[in-house]
Motif scaffolding. Structure first.
Motif, PDB file in Angstrom:
ATOM      1  N   MET A 174       0.829  -1.201   0.000  1.00 23.25           N
ATOM      2  CA  MET A 174       0.000   0.000   0.000  1.00 23.25           C
ATOM      3  C   MET A 174       0.866   1.254   0.000  1.00 23.25           C
ATOM      4  O   MET A 174       1.862   1.332   0.705  1.00 23.25           O
ATOM      5  CB  MET A 174      -0.897  -0.023   1.230  1.00 23.25           C
ATOM      6  N   THR A 175       0.507   2.217  -0.792  1.00 24.99           N
ATOM      7  CA  THR A 175       1.291   3.430  -0.909  1.00 24.99           C
ATOM      8  C   THR A 175       0.611   4.532  -0.118  1.00 24.99           C
ATOM      9  O   THR A 175      -0.024   5.411  -0.669  1.00 24.99           O
ATOM     10  CB  THR A 175       1.401   3.860  -2.383  1.00 24.99           C
ATOM     11  N   ASP A 176       0.754   4.479   1.176  1.00 32.11           N
ATOM     12  CA  ASP A 176       0.052   5.470   1.991  1.00 32.11           C
ATOM     13  C   ASP A 176       0.886   6.733   2.068  1.00 32.11           C
ATOM     14  O   ASP A 176       1.565   7.009   3.040  1.00 32.11           O
ATOM     15  CB  ASP A 176      -0.178   4.893   3.394  1.00 32.11           C
ATOM     16  N   LEU A 177       0.815   7.499   1.007  1.00 33.46           N
ATOM     17  CA  LEU A 177       1.728   8.621   0.901  1.00 33.46           C
ATOM     18  C   LEU A 177       1.297   9.804   1.753  1.00 33.46           C
ATOM     19  O   LEU A 177       2.101  10.483   2.344  1.00 33.46           O
ATOM     20  CB  LEU A 177       1.852   9.044  -0.563  1.00 33.46           C
ATOM     21  N   SER A 178       0.011  10.044   1.820  1.00 35.50           N
ATOM     22  CA  SER A 178      -0.450  11.262   2.482  1.00 35.50           C
ATOM     23  C   SER A 178      -0.137  11.238   3.978  1.00 35.50           C
ATOM     24  O   SER A 178      -0.040  12.274   4.602  1.00 35.50           O
ATOM     25  CB  SER A 178      -1.941  11.449   2.263  1.00 35.50           C
ATOM     26  N   TYR A 179       0.019  10.048   4.538  1.00 35.88           N
ATOM     27  CA  TYR A 179       0.236   9.986   5.979  1.00 35.88           C
ATOM     28  C   TYR A 179       1.700   9.899   6.383  1.00 35.88           C
ATOM     29  O   TYR A 179       2.116  10.481   7.356  1.00 35.88           O
ATOM     30  CB  TYR A 179      -0.504   8.772   6.556  1.00 35.88           C
ATOM     31  N   THR A 180       2.487   9.162   5.622  1.00 29.25           N
ATOM     32  CA  THR A 180       3.821   8.848   6.102  1.00 29.25           C
ATOM     33  C   THR A 180       4.863   9.887   5.740  1.00 29.25           C
ATOM     34  O   THR A 180       5.913   9.924   6.360  1.00 29.25           O
ATOM     35  CB  THR A 180       4.280   7.497   5.553  1.00 29.25           C
ATOM     36  N   SER A 181       4.570  10.706   4.736  1.00 31.71           N
ATOM     37  CA  SER A 181       5.580  11.651   4.304  1.00 31.71           C
ATOM     38  C   SER A 181       5.954  12.591   5.448  1.00 31.71           C
ATOM     39  O   SER A 181       5.082  13.239   6.035  1.00 31.71           O
ATOM     40  CB  SER A 181       5.062  12.461   3.120  1.00 31.71           C
ATOM     41  N   PRO A 182       7.241  12.681   5.771  1.00 30.38           N
ATOM     42  CA  PRO A 182       7.642  13.524   6.893  1.00 30.38           C
ATOM     43  C   PRO A 182       7.428  15.006   6.597  1.00 30.38           C
ATOM     44  O   PRO A 182       7.327  15.808   7.515  1.00 30.38           O
ATOM     45  CB  PRO A 182       9.122  13.196   7.064  1.00 30.38           C
ATOM     46  N   ARG A 183       7.346  15.356   5.314  1.00 27.91           N
ATOM     47  CA  ARG A 183       7.197  16.760   4.971  1.00 27.91           C
ATOM     48  C   ARG A 183       5.743  17.205   4.925  1.00 27.91           C
ATOM     49  O   ARG A 183       5.458  18.381   4.746  1.00 27.91           O
ATOM     50  CB  ARG A 183       7.849  17.035   3.609  1.00 27.91           C
ATOM     51  N   SER A 184       4.805  16.259   5.040  1.00 31.47           N
ATOM     52  CA  SER A 184       3.411  16.659   4.931  1.00 31.47           C
ATOM     53  C   SER A 184       3.066  17.572   6.100  1.00 31.47           C
ATOM     54  O   SER A 184       3.590  17.436   7.198  1.00 31.47           O
ATOM     55  CB  SER A 184       2.501  15.443   4.906  1.00 31.47           C
ATOM     56  N   GLY A 185       2.123  18.471   5.832  1.00 36.18           N
ATOM     57  CA  GLY A 185       1.868  19.581   6.740  1.00 36.18           C
ATOM     58  C   GLY A 185       1.317  19.199   8.105  1.00 36.18           C
ATOM     59  O   GLY A 185       1.514  18.094   8.593  1.00 36.18           O
ATOM     60  N   SER A 186       0.590  20.075   8.687  1.00 36.53           N
ATOM     61  CA  SER A 186       0.119  19.893  10.051  1.00 36.53           C
ATOM     62  C   SER A 186      -0.989  18.834  10.110  1.00 36.53           C
ATOM     63  O   SER A 186      -1.449  18.352   9.097  1.00 36.53           O
ATOM     64  CB  SER A 186      -0.418  21.216  10.575  1.00 36.53           C
ATOM     65  N   THR A 199      -4.155  19.168  11.115  1.00 37.94           N
ATOM     66  CA  THR A 199      -5.453  19.615  10.587  1.00 37.94           C
ATOM     67  C   THR A 199      -5.480  19.522   9.070  1.00 37.94           C
ATOM     68  O   THR A 199      -6.476  19.096   8.477  1.00 37.94           O
ATOM     69  CB  THR A 199      -5.744  21.073  10.995  1.00 37.94           C
ATOM     70  N   ALA A 200      -4.389  19.912   8.434  1.00 32.68           N
ATOM     71  CA  ALA A 200      -4.330  19.829   6.975  1.00 32.68           C
ATOM     72  C   ALA A 200      -4.542  18.394   6.528  1.00 32.68           C
ATOM     73  O   ALA A 200      -5.253  18.124   5.570  1.00 32.68           O
ATOM     74  CB  ALA A 200      -3.001  20.357   6.464  1.00 32.68           C
ATOM     75  N   ASN A 201      -3.935  17.481   7.283  1.00 35.18           N
ATOM     76  CA  ASN A 201      -4.071  16.062   6.947  1.00 35.18           C
ATOM     77  C   ASN A 201      -5.506  15.586   7.078  1.00 35.18           C
ATOM     78  O   ASN A 201      -6.009  14.862   6.228  1.00 35.18           O
ATOM     79  CB  ASN A 201      -3.176  15.230   7.866  1.00 35.18           C
ATOM     80  N   ILE A 202      -6.149  16.021   8.161  1.00 29.97           N
ATOM     81  CA  ILE A 202      -7.538  15.599   8.371  1.00 29.97           C
ATOM     82  C   ILE A 202      -8.426  16.138   7.260  1.00 29.97           C
ATOM     83  O   ILE A 202      -9.261  15.422   6.713  1.00 29.97           O
ATOM     84  CB  ILE A 202      -8.029  16.050   9.759  1.00 29.97           C
ATOM     85  N   LEU A 203      -8.195  17.410   6.887  1.00 27.95           N
ATOM     86  CA  LEU A 203      -8.963  18.004   5.785  1.00 27.95           C
ATOM     87  C   LEU A 203      -8.760  17.220   4.502  1.00 27.95           C
ATOM     88  O   LEU A 203      -9.696  16.942   3.756  1.00 27.95           O
ATOM     89  CB  LEU A 203      -8.534  19.465   5.578  1.00 27.95           C
ATOM     90  N   LEU A 204      -7.519  16.836   4.260  1.00 28.56           N
ATOM     91  CA  LEU A 204      -7.183  16.076   3.060  1.00 28.56           C
ATOM     92  C   LEU A 204      -7.919  14.744   3.048  1.00 28.56           C
ATOM     93  O   LEU A 204      -8.444  14.318   2.026  1.00 28.56           O
ATOM     94  CB  LEU A 204      -5.670  15.847   3.033  1.00 28.56           C
ATOM     95  N   ARG A 205      -7.966  14.099   4.224  1.00 26.23           N
ATOM     96  CA  ARG A 205      -8.680  12.817   4.309  1.00 26.23           C
ATOM     97  C   ARG A 205     -10.148  13.015   3.989  1.00 26.23           C
ATOM     98  O   ARG A 205     -10.734  12.228   3.263  1.00 26.23           O
ATOM     99  CB  ARG A 205      -8.590  12.229   5.733  1.00 26.23           C
ATOM    100  N   TRP A 206     -10.733  14.094   4.516  1.00 29.77           N
ATOM    101  CA  TRP A 206     -12.149  14.360   4.253  1.00 29.77           C
ATOM    102  C   TRP A 206     -12.390  14.552   2.762  1.00 29.77           C
ATOM    103  O   TRP A 206     -13.315  13.981   2.201  1.00 29.77           O
ATOM    104  CB  TRP A 206     -12.609  15.597   5.029  1.00 29.77           C
TER     105      TRP A 206
END
Lengths: 290, 297
Positions: free
Chosen positions: B1-13, B15-22
């Motif tokens: 599985m390529t779970d990119l949005s979660y594991t990338s160390p450079r991904s933002g805060s 809240t940004a992640n939660i918004l992205l998931r939504w």
């Protein structure tokens, strides 16, 4: 005797299939090719008379429409289905909890007959009672969506229905492809701080090149064979605006009684298929023998 | 599985992640609606009365659920001059599909076994010829096939349609079994031969017991292909022997009388039910067949 039988059993088992394929595939293609070079009309004739049927074919405005439609339909269908399939696969590849259920929903149209798909979309796109009437009922009185009965736009309704049917399948292919990419390389890229979209464009998508080729082959094959969908959705109409080579061939063979035209249009279809499939099969079989 | 949005160390805060998931889930949901909408429209339309169809809209639920359309579709709708619904044609499809699936799967299994395990000169050529046959547009064999069926006295009959489906299904069934058996080590066959087992004995006691998954894949593939076929059905049948897809098309495109959209939809669902059922119970094998048909090796 038993010894001989035992020794040759593999060949004896294959023999019937071999003969059947020789006759019913290759022999029949030869028959069609032969008849396409004659003046056959209602009944086949066997005196070769050059390329007269092909001349008639390319002089026919109806064939011209059918052949152009094949490329318009084929191009849009293949490109949009591939893009949509890739987007869906990437979206689904983000550790989605309900992935199994969503995949099932995206892919189920592939299990339906194209006649069923055509029937459903014919109803939805019905200008009087379908989508158009529904949106007008919501208060948008000027909304028009009459592609199904517009000779210039009807072919795009075939594109819509075909994409609905097949894009989930492309998604399944790409999803399998995404998961076969080496995870170590992706992890390494992430450790290096390469942004997600770059990981996709620079590493994952290039690594899936063979899957793109497979998807292209399958979709173009579907596009050329799309006969049922046109028959059920538009019946080739309005007029012959949505004719494809497949429907043209069928009309000539079974309603117009013009065997020569049916044979020559079938041969053109086969040539289009072969220019796409032969190089692919050749490379497949060759790499396997190595 | 390529779970990119979660594991990338450079991904933002966070809240940004939660918004992205939504956003992700909303998009997936919208696409799901796109794929489900036609089925939903078909089902609700089939339960409405014609009056309600004329006044209501496409996606509103039926005010009054009626099964009339289903009854008519099953046993009363007109396909040309006949007015018996899709029922007789549904059974035609069953009568065509079951023998054609069984015969083509059995022959395909034997062919695949020979090509993969009993390599002899010419076996590869045979396989290449078969594979090629999978890809021809069937239009190129329609005319001679119609004549051949006539010569054999099978024109317009159900055995004729079974015959056609078996012949043009062999390429794929052979391909499926060949690709499956090729991964079974040939030492197994050799050892069995040394022990004195013959051709059929090896097939029966060694290969067949290993074959359940590929049999399921092949049966599902063939069943879906044959049930959903329209081209052969419309070309090689006559009144009374048509498969259900042809009958459905005749009902929908018949020009006489009032257009009964609810009956059309019920008939379409009836025609789709067997393959949908197979898909729901054995989706995994269905997908495997689809991908095996396109990604070989």
């Amino acid at each position: 005797m038993t010894k001989w039988l035992e020794e040759h059993m593999p060949k004896l088992v294959l023999a019937p299939s071999f003969i059947v394929v020789l006759i019913f595939v290759y022999g029949f293609i030869a028959w069609t090719a032969w008849v396409s070079l004659t003046r056959s009309r209602l009944l086949p004739r066997y005196e070769i008379d050059g390329f007269i049927q092909y001349d008639r074919l390319f002089a026919s405005p109806r064939w011209d429409t059918a052949f152009t439609n094949l490329f318009v339909f084929g191009f849009l269908f293949i490109v949009i289905a591939m893009i949509l399939g890739l987007i869906l696969a990437i979206l689904l590849d983000q550790n989605i909890r309900t992935e199994g259920a969503i995949r099932t929903i995206y892919l189920y149209p592939m299990a339906l007959s194209m006649i069923v798909t055509g029937t459903a979309w014919k109803w939805i796109l019905n200008p009087g009672l379908g989508l158009e009437a529904t949106v007008r009922g919501w208060g948008f009185e000027d909304f028009t969506f009459n592609w199904l009965v517009d000779p210039d736009m009807a072919i795009y309704t075939v594109v819509i229905a075909a994409i609905w049917q097949s894009s989930g399948f492309v998604m399944a292919l790409f999803l399998a492809g995404l998961r076969s990419v080496d995870q170590e390389i992706i992890k390494a890229a992430q450790v290096d701080g390469i942004p997600t979209w770059r990981v996709y464009t620079a590493i994952i998508i290039p690594a899936m090149a063979p899957i793109f080729l497979s998807a292209f082959i399958v979709l173009s094959h579907l596009a050329i064979k799309s006969f049922d969908l046109v028959i059920a959705l538009t019946g080739g109409g309005p007029g012959y605006a949505t004719d494809l080579p497949a429907t043209y061939m069928y009309t000539m063979a079974f309603s117009r009684g013009d065997i020569g035209q049916a044979a020559s249009s079938a041969m053109i279809m086969m040539m289009v298929v072969f220019t796409i499939v032969v190089p692919y099969l050749y490379s497949e079989l060759r790499t396997k023998d190595d | 599985m390529t779970d990119l949005s979660y594991t990338s160390p450079r991904s933002g805060s966070r809240t940004a992640n939660i918004l992205l998931r939504w956003a992700l889930y909303i998009m997936l949901g919208l696409f799901a609606l796109f794929y489900l909408m036609p089925l939903f429209v078909m089902v609700i339309t089939s339960f409405k009365s014609l009056d309600e169809i004329r006044t209501g809209d496409l996606i509103s639920l039926p005010r009054e659920v009626t099964f009339d359309a289903w009854r008519t579709a099953w046993s009363g709708a007109c396909t040309g001059i006949q007015c018996e619904g899709v029922r007789p044609f549904f059974w035609n499809s069953v009568l065509i599909a079951i023998p054609a699936v069984l015969i083509s799967t059995l022959i395909g299994a034997l062919n695949g076994y020979v090509v993969a395990q009993w390599r002899f000169k010419g076996a590869n050529l045979f396989f290449a010829l078969m594979l090629f046959g999978c890809f021809i547009p069937f239009q190129v064999v329609l005319l001679p096939m119609a004549r051949m069926l006539g010569l054999m006295g099978m024109a317009g009959t159900i055995p004729g349609l079974i015959f056609v489906h078996v012949i043009y299904g062999l390429g794929f069934t052979t391909l499926f079994f060949r690709n499956y058996y090729v991964s079974i080590p040939s030492e197994l066959t050799k050892a069995a031969k040394v022990d004195g087992a013959g051709f059929f004995r090896i097939f029966w006691s060694i290969f067949l017991p290993l074959s359940l998954p590929i049999i399921v894949v092949t049966v599902i593939w063939q069943f879906t292909q044959i049930w959903n076929d329209f081209l052969f059905g419309v070309s090689f049948s006559q009144a009374g022997t048509q498969p259900v897809t042809v009958a459905l098309n005749n009902i929908v495109n018949s020009t006489t009388g009032v257009k009964a959209y609810n009956v059309d939809m019920a008939a379409a669902i009836i025609a789709a039910l067997p393959t949908l059922f197979v898909y729901v119970v054995a989706g995994k094998y269905f997908v495997r067949g689809l991908t095996a048909g396109s990604v070989k090796g």
